[in-house]
Design an enzyme around this catalytic site. Sequence first.
Site, PDB file in Angstrom:
ATOM      1  N   PHE A 249      82.541 123.191 -10.907  1.00  0.00           N
ATOM      2  CA  PHE A 249      81.386 122.351 -11.211  1.00  0.00           C
ATOM      3  C   PHE A 249      81.770 121.349 -12.278  1.00  0.00           C
ATOM      4  CE2 PHE A 249      77.829 125.548  -9.944  1.00  0.00           C
ATOM      5  CZ  PHE A 249      78.324 125.550  -8.650  1.00  0.00           C
ATOM      6  N   GLU A 250      81.482 120.084 -12.026  1.00  0.00           N
ATOM      7  CA  GLU A 250      81.806 119.015 -12.960  1.00  0.00           C
ATOM      8  C   GLU A 250      80.565 118.182 -13.236  1.00  0.00           C
ATOM      9  OE1 GLU A 250      85.173 116.804 -11.543  1.00  0.00           O
ATOM     10  OE2 GLU A 250      86.332 118.602 -11.075  1.00  0.00           O
ATOM     11  N   GLY A 251      80.740 117.223 -14.148  1.00  0.00           N
ATOM     12  CA  GLY A 251      79.660 116.280 -14.430  1.00  0.00           C
ATOM     13  C   GLY A 251      78.357 116.946 -14.782  1.00  0.00           C
TER      14      GLY A 251
END
Length: 589
Positions: A374-376
Amino acid sequence: MAGLLAAGGLVALTPAAQAADTELARNGGFESGLDGWSCTAGSGTVVSSPVHGGTKALLATPAGGDRAQCSQTVTVAPNSAYALSGWVRGSYVYLGASGTGTTDVSTWTQSAPDWQRLATTFTTGPSTTSVTIYTHGWYGTGGYHVDDLSLTGPGGAPVEIPGTPTGLTAGSPTSSSVPLGWTAVPGATSYRVYQGGSQVLTVTGTSATVTGLAAATSYGFQVSAVNSAGESPKSAAVTATTTSGGGGDPGLPDHALVGYLHASFANGSGYTRMADVPDSWDVVNLAFGEPTSVTSGDIRFSLCPAAACPGAESPAQFKAAIKAKQAVGKKVLISIGGQNGQVRLATTAARDTFVSSVSKIIDEYGLDGLDIDFEGHSLALNTGDTDFRGPTTPVVVNLISAVKTLKAKYGPDFVLTMAPETFFVQLGYQFYGSGPWGGQDPRAGAYLPVIHALRDDLTLLHVQDYNSGPIMGLDNQYHSMGGADFHIAMTDMLLTGFPVAGDTARVFPALRPDQVAIGLPASTQAGNGHTSPAEVNKALDCLTKKTGCGGYRTHGTWPGLRGLMTWSINWDEFDNRQFSRNFDAYDWS
């Protein structure tokens, strides 16, 4: 002391003559060591040189998220004037008083290469009977000296040793840490935590986490209360047993290479068939399973179509290649997220959908586990969680619950890895949640509650040491991508543990070395922060052997460090396998 003869022959006293001022600071010259003083994180000591007066002076050294504050609580009288002063040496040295009941005061010097006097005054409030006087340095600076510290004014009632703490309880242990809490004691300015009779921590709040413990081991803890009068008796003991650990998959080699395979999309790196993935790679993360919408929790995975990826396998060939890899001990995982795959499990319905849809992918392709990438904004927003040890934000709580459900479904051989960015992990050292640092993005450190809650299920954490701005290490210096020091400093934080948002009562416990791999880009085209093979080897030498270290000094040596992760297998192939060949050639002995 002179008076003035007023009309009528009466003598009018100056304010200084109206009441007898006395010296209230205990051991202000530090001739009796640290008697009467409490220094945070064990930062203070007494030295015989340099001194301003007498034969001793205080030397306090900031470290990590600690400012090296030394303080004592002094009894005072209400509605009275006081003068505080002291002699200091060093950079960014502060002297102040808190709890005055009116306006707390402080004074400081930016630079004092030789002894410099700091002084300030304050007036107590109508019900103030004690104040805390203190001195401290600043993050990232060297040690500072203090001598001949003085507080003068009317004396108050004598300080009494605080009572014995009660209500000591142990929270849920991990394999290497035990959280503790107790009831506040009136008059206490700090608390000392004891493990097996030996002091291990000093904190100002009523909670602490003891770290660095062995797995599956019983420990006894006690706590005492401290103020300027002394230390209370120790509390009744409480025992806790650390968990047996787990998470580290026995099927992995001692030192593993992890890579992402572009299975669902094409880019300039070219397509690599699963059957053609070199044997160097011990863990292959399929990039990516992506959501049908940000909040649905519904994850789908499709192989790259032949039109976009010439030479791509059929689904049957792809599944057969996975089985062939597994037959020789390799692990193949589905990676969820990526740069464009934002996932926010804001509801329990989304959580349940996430579990069922990810299970379907794992079952269809016969995979070994799950990688959380999971990013951002996937973990936004973390506001409302002021303690990573007990998250309340639904997005975080639901993700933890979903992963635990998957782990329980597939059993102990389920491989769980995570690939957060440094912003969401190491930046929690400075900022976390809404914290005391106004203006900072509240998502900083947002992965910390997820990692902490799942640490006993976690096989590997490989933080992305790339696409990152400068990050402060435990030496309170900023480190930039691309060199060995950056990877050494970021990894040292994971293996040492660190106070969250500068709060020594909230320490993020160290991970086991076998749970940690270093994340890097495989080539200059794969992301900002590419690190040359020579610098990669320097980082590994320093962390596993403590040789060849540069400007950063680690807090330990970890020959059991699991290995390296890279983005990506495809980019490594594009770069003539420079990254994986260097890993294969590295001497871990």
